[in-house]
Scaffold this motif. Structure first.
Motif, PDB file in Angstrom:
ATOM      1  N   LEU A 138       1.015  -1.018   0.161  1.00 50.44           N
ATOM      2  CA  LEU A 138      -0.235  -0.084   0.126  1.00 50.44           C
ATOM      3  C   LEU A 138       0.880   1.275   0.033  1.00 50.44           C
ATOM      4  N   LEU A 139       2.000   1.206   1.000  1.00 50.87           N
ATOM      5  CA  LEU A 139       2.772   2.315   0.896  1.00 50.87           C
ATOM      6  C   LEU A 139       3.500   2.636  -0.400  1.00 50.87           C
ATOM      7  N   ARG A 140       4.093   1.678  -1.129  1.00 48.52           N
ATOM      8  CA  ARG A 140       4.449   1.805  -2.606  1.00 48.52           C
ATOM      9  C   ARG A 140       3.593   2.209  -3.422  1.00 48.52           C
ATOM     10  N   GLY A 141       2.366   1.767  -3.314  1.00 48.10           N
ATOM     11  CA  GLY A 141       1.208   2.448  -4.434  1.00 48.10           C
ATOM     12  C   GLY A 141       1.201   4.050  -4.078  1.00 48.10           C
ATOM     13  N   PHE A 142       1.111   4.287  -2.857  1.00 43.54           N
ATOM     14  CA  PHE A 142       0.870   5.664  -2.588  1.00 43.54           C
ATOM     15  C   PHE A 142       2.144   6.479  -2.903  1.00 43.54           C
ATOM     16  N   VAL A 143       3.437   6.002  -2.877  1.00 43.85           N
ATOM     17  CA  VAL A 143       4.303   6.408  -3.135  1.00 43.85           C
ATOM     18  C   VAL A 143       5.283   5.684  -4.073  1.00 43.85           C
ATOM     19  N   PRO A 144       5.171   5.626  -5.237  1.00 48.24           N
ATOM     20  CA  PRO A 144       5.606   4.544  -6.191  1.00 48.24           C
ATOM     21  C   PRO A 144       7.249   4.665  -6.255  1.00 48.24           C
ATOM     22  N   LYS A 145       7.703   5.788  -6.149  1.00 50.62           N
ATOM     23  CA  LYS A 145       9.471   6.022  -6.367  1.00 50.62           C
ATOM     24  C   LYS A 145      10.084   5.773  -4.946  1.00 50.62           C
ATOM     25  N   VAL A 146       9.464   5.463  -3.972  1.00 53.32           N
ATOM     26  CA  VAL A 146      10.229   5.308  -2.964  1.00 53.32           C
ATOM     27  C   VAL A 146      11.143   3.979  -3.061  1.00 53.32           C
ATOM     28  N   THR A 147      12.363   4.192  -2.276  1.00 55.37           N
ATOM     29  CA  THR A 147      13.269   2.832  -2.331  1.00 55.37           C
ATOM     30  C   THR A 147      13.627   2.632  -1.085  1.00 55.37           C
ATOM     31  N   SER A 148      13.539   3.408   0.093  1.00 57.86           N
ATOM     32  CA  SER A 148      14.014   3.049   1.470  1.00 57.86           C
ATOM     33  C   SER A 148      12.973   3.385   2.282  1.00 57.86           C
ATOM     34  N   ILE A 149      12.334   2.568   3.122  1.00 56.83           N
ATOM     35  CA  ILE A 149      11.583   2.601   4.378  1.00 56.83           C
ATOM     36  C   ILE A 149      11.920   2.491   5.554  1.00 56.83           C
ATOM     37  N   ALA A 150      11.710   3.193   6.508  1.00 56.54           N
ATOM     38  CA  ALA A 150      11.891   2.817   8.003  1.00 56.54           C
ATOM     39  C   ALA A 150      10.684   2.012   8.546  1.00 56.54           C
ATOM     40  N   LEU A 151      10.979   1.181   9.722  1.00 58.22           N
ATOM     41  CA  LEU A 151      10.199   0.586  10.279  1.00 58.22           C
ATOM     42  C   LEU A 151      10.658   0.822  11.981  1.00 58.22           C
ATOM     43  N   LEU A 152       9.560   1.396  12.367  1.00 57.17           N
ATOM     44  CA  LEU A 152       9.827   1.668  14.036  1.00 57.17           C
ATOM     45  C   LEU A 152       9.191   0.448  14.729  1.00 57.17           C
ATOM     46  N   VAL A 153      10.212  -0.234  15.706  1.00 57.25           N
ATOM     47  CA  VAL A 153       9.431  -1.319  16.488  1.00 57.25           C
ATOM     48  C   VAL A 153       9.819  -1.063  17.922  1.00 57.25           C
ATOM     49  N   ASN A 154       9.034  -1.647  18.863  1.00 62.04           N
ATOM     50  CA  ASN A 154       9.265  -1.432  20.405  1.00 62.04           C
ATOM     51  C   ASN A 154      10.203  -2.858  20.476  1.00 62.04           C
ATOM     52  N   PRO A 155      11.517  -2.899  20.960  1.00 60.34           N
ATOM     53  CA  PRO A 155      12.115  -4.236  21.043  1.00 60.34           C
ATOM     54  C   PRO A 155      11.978  -4.913  22.218  1.00 60.34           C
ATOM     55  N   ASN A 156      11.106  -4.145  23.194  1.00 54.29           N
ATOM     56  CA  ASN A 156      10.561  -4.989  24.349  1.00 54.29           C
ATOM     57  C   ASN A 156       9.386  -5.761  24.117  1.00 54.29           C
ATOM     58  N   ASN A 157       8.610  -5.524  22.990  1.00 53.17           N
ATOM     59  CA  ASN A 157       7.342  -6.420  22.627  1.00 53.17           C
ATOM     60  C   ASN A 157       7.950  -7.581  22.102  1.00 53.17           C
TER      61      ASN A 157
END
Length: 197
Positions: A138-157
């Motif tokens: 879905l994100l790629r569909g909204f921003v087709p030229k994107v090449t890098s994405i960040a994923l924010l996670v809670n390492p304690n989960n």
């Protein structure tokens, strides 16, 4: 003979322990109360609820709080997400536990199987980890030229590692570079974003 006080004959109001590894969330509480109301339970009238939140990611307090609820023999424990549910499961094998989580309850060690969870625990899984690929699409569909994405996670989960794994696989399949950022508390957000490429 003395008249018996009718109030003395009424059973004590059942108490539900509400255990969450989230911070206080009024919308979540409102939805919980609405669900109880639809089942005929109204907080303060025919049921009492004790709310316990892991404010600031204090997951280490969850086992102590769950053990306290079990010691006091609450009528049921509602636990969400995984860290709270695991703490409740470890605290009691007799008090009913209802969980709401975003990953596989079998893989997480909460239940033996989906159709026969066994023991005193049951609940709902939203399987959000498995949606990582769809989110990237879905994100790629909204921003087709994107090449890098960040994923924010809670390492304690406990969902963190499966979520990272699933999202890395999905990113590779889409030809995207995935930068994994970890923040276990509000204080970690600035440093996590500072490491983003």
């Amino acid at each position: 003979a003395c008249p018996v006080d009718a109030r003395a004959q009424q059973p004590a109001m059942p108490v539900i322990g509400f255990l969450s590894s989230f911070t206080t969330n009024p919308r979540f509480v409102a939805a919980f109360r609405q669900g109880l109301g639809e089942a005929g339970y109204v907080e303060g009238q025919n049921v009492a609820i004790e709310y316990h939140w892991a404010e600031g990611g204090q997951y280490d307090r969850l086992p102590m709080v769950a053990a306290d609820l079990a010691r006091r023999q609450v009528a049921a424990i509602v636990a969400s997400p995984i860290p709270a549910a695991l703490a409740a499961k470890a605290a009691t094998t007799t008090i009913p536990i209802v969980f709401a989580i975003g990953s596989d309850p079998i893989e997480s060690g909460l239940v033996a199987s989906l159709n026969r969870p066994g023991g005193n625990i049951t609940g709902v899984s939203f399987l959000s980890v498995e949606l990582g690929a769809k989110r990237l699409e879905l994100l790629r569909g909204f921003v087709p030229k994107v090449t890098s994405i960040a994923l924010l996670v809670n390492p304690n989960n406990t969902n963190a590692e499966p979520q990272i794994k699933e999202t890395l696989l999905a990113a590779a399949g889409l030809g995207l570079n995935l930068d994994v950022l970890k923040a276990g508390s509000k204080a970690d957000f600035d440093s996590a974003f500072a490491t983003a490429e």
